[in-house]
Write an enzyme that holds these catalytic residues in place. Structure first.
Site, PDB file in Angstrom:
ATOM      1  N   CYS A  73      49.385  28.696  38.692  1.00 22.31           N
ATOM      2  CA  CYS A  73      49.249  29.655  39.090  1.00 22.31           C
ATOM      3  C   CYS A  73      49.407  29.505  41.194  1.00 22.31           C
ATOM      4  O   CYS A  73      49.386  28.134  41.261  1.00 22.31           O
ATOM      5  CB  CYS A  73      47.801  30.025  39.485  1.00 22.31           C
ATOM      6  SG  CYS A  73      46.572  31.014  37.953  1.00 22.31           S
ATOM      7  N   GLU A 105      55.509  30.398  36.071  1.00 20.62           N
ATOM      8  CA  GLU A 105      55.427  30.655  34.861  1.00 20.62           C
ATOM      9  C   GLU A 105      56.620  29.954  34.046  1.00 20.62           C
ATOM     10  O   GLU A 105      57.507  28.926  34.375  1.00 20.62           O
ATOM     11  CB  GLU A 105      55.998  32.516  34.528  1.00 20.62           C
ATOM     12  CG  GLU A 105      55.463  33.032  34.898  1.00 20.62           C
ATOM     13  CD  GLU A 105      55.410  34.390  35.126  1.00 20.62           C
ATOM     14  OE1 GLU A 105      54.295  35.525  35.263  1.00 20.62           O
ATOM     15  OE2 GLU A 105      56.378  34.904  34.942  1.00 20.62           O
ATOM     16  N   CYS A 118      42.221  34.138  39.396  1.00 17.63           N
ATOM     17  CA  CYS A 118      41.743  33.489  38.213  1.00 17.63           C
ATOM     18  C   CYS A 118      40.555  32.926  38.483  1.00 17.63           C
ATOM     19  O   CYS A 118      40.208  31.872  39.155  1.00 17.63           O
ATOM     20  CB  CYS A 118      42.640  33.495  36.991  1.00 17.63           C
ATOM     21  SG  CYS A 118      43.028  32.265  37.352  1.00 17.63           S
ATOM     22  N   GLU A 159      47.209  29.325  43.946  1.00 17.69           N
ATOM     23  CA  GLU A 159      46.182  28.804  44.349  1.00 17.69           C
ATOM     24  C   GLU A 159      46.652  27.779  43.516  1.00 17.69           C
ATOM     25  O   GLU A 159      46.365  27.023  44.854  1.00 17.69           O
ATOM     26  CB  GLU A 159      44.923  29.423  43.998  1.00 17.69           C
ATOM     27  CG  GLU A 159      44.887  31.344  43.823  1.00 17.69           C
ATOM     28  CD  GLU A 159      45.464  32.203  43.283  1.00 17.69           C
ATOM     29  OE1 GLU A 159      46.669  31.856  42.392  1.00 17.69           O
ATOM     30  OE2 GLU A 159      45.016  32.562  42.586  1.00 17.69           O
ATOM     31  N   ASN A 187      53.203  30.926  42.063  1.00 17.12           N
ATOM     32  CA  ASN A 187      53.533  30.781  40.588  1.00 17.12           C
ATOM     33  C   ASN A 187      54.648  30.931  40.368  1.00 17.12           C
ATOM     34  O   ASN A 187      55.373  31.092  40.545  1.00 17.12           O
ATOM     35  CB  ASN A 187      52.199  31.957  40.365  1.00 17.12           C
ATOM     36  CG  ASN A 187      53.265  33.558  41.043  1.00 17.12           C
ATOM     37  OD1 ASN A 187      54.212  33.708  41.003  1.00 17.12           O
ATOM     38  ND2 ASN A 187      53.129  34.036  39.697  1.00 17.12           N
ATOM     39  N   CYS A 225      41.376  28.937  39.170  1.00 13.96           N
ATOM     40  CA  CYS A 225      41.649  29.066  40.207  1.00 13.96           C
ATOM     41  C   CYS A 225      40.867  28.815  41.044  1.00 13.96           C
ATOM     42  O   CYS A 225      40.208  28.385  42.197  1.00 13.96           O
ATOM     43  CB  CYS A 225      42.810  29.750  41.199  1.00 13.96           C
ATOM     44  SG  CYS A 225      44.657  29.974  40.280  1.00 13.96           S
TER      45      CYS A 225
END
Length: 158
Positions: free
Chosen positions: A73, A64, A112, A75, A62, A115
């Site tokens: 993310c 940010e 999530c 993934e 990830n 993803c």
């Protein structure tokens, strides 16, 4: 009115040692990827590892950004990189692991919704299921044979 019941099917393994050597390596690579994440705001480091059909392993994490939600993310970072750099190779499986804080304790984290949809897009694109591996409680491993299992009401069915 008719009621619709939706179920999700997951396999549960008591230990990573019950998995194939390739899947154990995939989980290890996802763990290592957490240490390269950029998560100064949440301190929640996520790593993803993808196994391609030729046994190449791609990792990502990830990233940010202060202008939330401009980050990415793990993934999505991994799967989009595969799509950009290996568009003709099929994805066999994906492992996702999280490491909260600065320590070395890992925990499971389900992808999530965004993803799941991104991974499902590649599953549909390659016309072949993608196996998903996640950590569960007490070091168990949860596995889904298809990303589609995590999105039972996916866009393509309506």
């Amino acid at each position: 009115m008719q009621k619709l019941n939706v179920t999700i099917s997951l396999e549960s393994y008591d230990s990573e040692t019950e998995l194939s050597a390739k899947e154990q390596l995939l989980l290890m690579e996802a763990r290592k990827a957490t240490y390269k994440s950029y998560a100064p705001y949440s301190q929640f480091h996520v790593g993803a590892a993808i196994l391609l059909e030729d046994d190449t392993i791609i990792t990502a994490n990830n990233q940010e950004n202060a202008a939330f939600p401009s980050g990415s993310c793990a993934e999505q970072s991994a799967i989009f990189w595969v799509g950009a750099n290996h568009p003709d190779k099929k994805i066999k499986s994906i492992a996702v692991i999280a490491r909260p804080g600065k320590g070395d304790e890992f925990r499971g984290v389900p992808p999530c919704g965004a993803c799941r949809q991104a991974m499902l897009e590649y599953e549909v694109r390659q016309k072949q299921p993608i196996r998903l591996l996640m950590l569960g409680a007490n070091n168990q491993v949860l596995a889904s044979e298809s990303i589609g299992d995590l999105l039972p009401l996916k866009f393509e069915e309506f």
